[in-house]
Design an enzyme around this catalytic site. Structure first.
Site, PDB file in Angstrom:
ATOM      1  N   ASN A  23       0.664  -1.220  -0.086  1.00 63.48           N
ATOM      2  CA  ASN A  23       0.004   0.142   0.012  1.00 63.48           C
ATOM      3  C   ASN A  23       0.863   1.233   0.129  1.00 63.48           C
ATOM      4  O   ASN A  23       0.446   2.191  -0.564  1.00 63.48           O
ATOM      5  CB  ASN A  23      -0.909  -0.236   1.207  1.00 63.48           C
ATOM      6  CG  ASN A  23      -1.973  -1.052   1.003  1.00 63.48           C
ATOM      7  OD1 ASN A  23      -2.289  -1.390  -0.059  1.00 63.48           O
ATOM      8  ND2 ASN A  23      -2.634  -1.387   2.107  1.00 63.48           N
ATOM      9  N   ARG A  97      -6.608  -0.760  -9.338  1.00 63.63           N
ATOM     10  CA  ARG A  97      -7.299   0.502  -8.622  1.00 63.63           C
ATOM     11  C   ARG A  97      -6.167   1.442  -7.926  1.00 63.63           C
ATOM     12  O   ARG A  97      -6.456   2.741  -7.990  1.00 63.63           O
ATOM     13  CB  ARG A  97      -7.890  -0.086  -7.430  1.00 63.63           C
ATOM     14  CG  ARG A  97      -8.705   0.886  -6.635  1.00 63.63           C
ATOM     15  CD  ARG A  97      -9.803   0.276  -5.442  1.00 63.63           C
ATOM     16  NE  ARG A  97     -10.467   1.298  -4.805  1.00 63.63           N
ATOM     17  CZ  ARG A  97     -11.576   1.671  -5.401  1.00 63.63           C
ATOM     18  NH1 ARG A  97     -12.118   1.123  -6.590  1.00 63.63           N
ATOM     19  NH2 ARG A  97     -12.416   2.683  -4.670  1.00 63.63           N
ATOM     20  N   ASP A 121      -9.907  -5.494  -5.729  1.00 66.31           N
ATOM     21  CA  ASP A 121     -10.755  -6.325  -5.149  1.00 66.31           C
ATOM     22  C   ASP A 121     -12.141  -6.308  -5.264  1.00 66.31           C
ATOM     23  O   ASP A 121     -12.729  -4.986  -5.050  1.00 66.31           O
ATOM     24  CB  ASP A 121     -10.308  -6.726  -3.744  1.00 66.31           C
ATOM     25  CG  ASP A 121      -8.766  -7.111  -3.691  1.00 66.31           C
ATOM     26  OD1 ASP A 121      -8.232  -7.807  -4.455  1.00 66.31           O
ATOM     27  OD2 ASP A 121      -8.105  -6.395  -2.435  1.00 66.31           O
ATOM     28  N   ASP A 321      -7.260  -5.087   6.311  1.00 62.75           N
ATOM     29  CA  ASP A 321      -6.706  -5.967   5.792  1.00 62.75           C
ATOM     30  C   ASP A 321      -6.328  -7.245   6.557  1.00 62.75           C
ATOM     31  O   ASP A 321      -5.735  -8.299   5.981  1.00 62.75           O
ATOM     32  CB  ASP A 321      -5.557  -5.370   4.870  1.00 62.75           C
ATOM     33  CG  ASP A 321      -5.912  -4.464   3.854  1.00 62.75           C
ATOM     34  OD1 ASP A 321      -6.963  -4.493   3.478  1.00 62.75           O
ATOM     35  OD2 ASP A 321      -5.005  -3.727   3.428  1.00 62.75           O
ATOM     36  N   MET A 343     -15.747  -1.801   7.583  1.00 61.34           N
ATOM     37  CA  MET A 343     -15.404  -0.595   6.533  1.00 61.34           C
ATOM     38  C   MET A 343     -15.593  -1.493   4.994  1.00 61.34           C
ATOM     39  O   MET A 343     -15.839  -0.539   4.094  1.00 61.34           O
ATOM     40  CB  MET A 343     -14.087  -0.316   6.814  1.00 61.34           C
ATOM     41  CG  MET A 343     -13.443   0.176   7.845  1.00 61.34           C
ATOM     42  SD  MET A 343     -11.841   0.704   8.228  1.00 61.34           S
ATOM     43  CE  MET A 343     -11.358   1.833   6.944  1.00 61.34           C
TER      44      MET A 343
END
Length: 437
Positions: A23, A97, A121, A321, A343
């Site tokens: 990330n 993304r 995802d 995650d 979330m």
């Protein structure tokens, strides 16, 4: 479509070193577009999503040189902005993304940025409103071609700093707005900003390039725009999600593992959240040592005796995650726990695979699952599965490594998007896993 064959039930042993943070790398790589000077980045993970973004940068005209394993230099001094409206970019950008984060730096430096509606995802709705509302606040004009699913933002007269309160503490949204704001005229204030270590790393990198950013590590960022940014050298943090994955793997397989060079001070509540499930872990320097849990692990309870509840939240809360990892670990715990995924609404749908393996899980709704642990009295059974996304994929892989028999996992390209050479690294600590084309 690739496949893993896994013979479970093997105790593992040894050291494993986490890769660079996926990330963070996606944000840092986009930031190279903010300067025409050379930027050197170390510890970049060799994974599908990151490699795809590097390929997009190359097609955009960024000069890229590989200096060594995980080490690259980038120079964005002669970009081909026409590529952004090409059919090739629409296809490549839509499959990643993270490509949305090239818009902020391009808008800040050149006054325009374009992106096809990105994929990623299948974990429910992931709105882009925060990104584009932030750009509009800075003075950009937004347009969306519904037929071609193509976004554009333009600011021919430049960007001007402004106070803004974000509707959600979006990590990629904050990063995108921040990268646009560092070259905007005047002061920008971003309240309810995401403050994950990845965002802090991006801020530190931008400051080393000459940006003026105050409030790093908090949810209130103040940015005074500068005329231009210079080059820098930056090192990506170890991936906290992979570190959590290895903790869960050690517990589920009753293995003695040492996770090397984890950057403990950037792990936040992750170690203590695993301890809530009874997982023992010890800090040794900057390493995590997990002993073999020969007698299993017992879920803690709240002070009033009520059932343990583990949920996700924006940083410094527990990262979403890792919730799927916690759920898998809980299947063999002593006791019960409620996993609450706040979330994303579709991230728990992989539990049907675990139920097929013999796990005791009640899916209450798209956000909540109650897990009744087996205490290793009943081993999970091998089965055939398909990985729906990165995090569910690694969770199913951990379940398979602990299960009795030979499991098959299809669509492992999803796992490869986030984990570098995972089969080879697991084999090195004793796992019986084979990649089949």
């Amino acid at each position: 479509m690739g496949t893993f064959k896994i013979e479970g039930g093997q105790a593992l042993k040894g050291n494993i070193t986490p890769q660079g943070a996926k990330n963070e790398a996606l944000q840092i790589l986009c930031a190279v577009l903010l300067t025409n000077e050379e930027v050197k980045i170390d510890n970049i993970p060799d994974i599908r999503d990151v490699n795809k973004l590097i390929e997009i940068l190359g097609n955009l005209g960024v000069k890229i040189q590989k200096l060594g394993k995980g080490s690259f230099s980038f120079k964005s001094d002669d970009l081909h902005l026409d590529y952004l409206q090409s059919e090739k970019f629409k296809e490549e950008g839509a499959s990643l993304r993270g490509s949305i984060m090239i818009v902020g730096p391009l808008l800040g430096r050149f006054g325009k940025g374009y992106i096809p509606k990105p994929g990623g995802d299948k974990i429910g709705r992931r709105r882009l409103d925060t990104h584009f509302e932030g750009f509009i606040n800075l003075g950009a004009k937004f347009r969306y071609n519904k037929e071609e699913r193509f976004y554009g933002v333009e600011a021919p007269n430049g960007l001007k700093g402004k106070y803004m309160l974000l509707e959600e503490a979006s990590v990629t949204g904050t990063a995108n707005i921040l990268m646009a704001a560092v070259l905007a005229e005047g002061e920008t204030t971003i309240y309810n900003a995401a403050c994950e270590p990845y965002l802090q790393q991006l801020c530190k990198m931008l400051v080393s390039m000459g940006a003026d950013i105050q409030g790093i590590g908090s949810n209130l960022l103040k940015i005074v725009g500068v005329k231009s940014l210079g080059g820098c050298t930056h090192r990506v943090l170890p991936d906290m999600v992979e570190i959590g994955s290895w903790i869960g793997l050690a517990a589920m397989t009753k293995s003695e593992l040492t996770i090397k060079d984890v950057s403990w001070d950037d792990l936040g509540v992750i170690p203590n959240t695993f301890r809530k499930l009874g997982v023992q872990l010890e800090r040794k320097g900057d390493d995590i040592y997990i002993p073999a849990h020969k007698d299993g692990y017992e879920v803690a309870s709240f002070i009033d005796g009520s059932i343990m509840n583990i949920s996700d939240a924006p940083w410094p809360g527990f990262t979403p995650d890792l919730l799927s990892i916690m759920l898998v670990v809980a299947t063999q715990a002593r006791g019960s726990v409620l996993i609450h995924q706040k979330m994303f609404e579709s991230r728990l749908f992989f539990v049907d695979k675990l139920i097929d393996m013999g796990a005791k899980i009640i899916l209450c709704d798209p956000h909540r699952a109650t897990v009744i642990g087996h205490d290793f009295q009943s081993q999970l059974k091998a089965t055939t599965m398909t990985s729906p996304d990165i995090r569910a994929g690694i969770s199913l892989l951990i379940a398979a490594l602990s299960a009795k028999g030979i499991s098959t996992i299809h669509n492992i390209e999803q796992i490869d998007r986030g984990y570098e050479n995972i089969d080879e690294r697991l084999q090195a600590i004793g796992a019986k896993i084979t990649r089949v084309s």
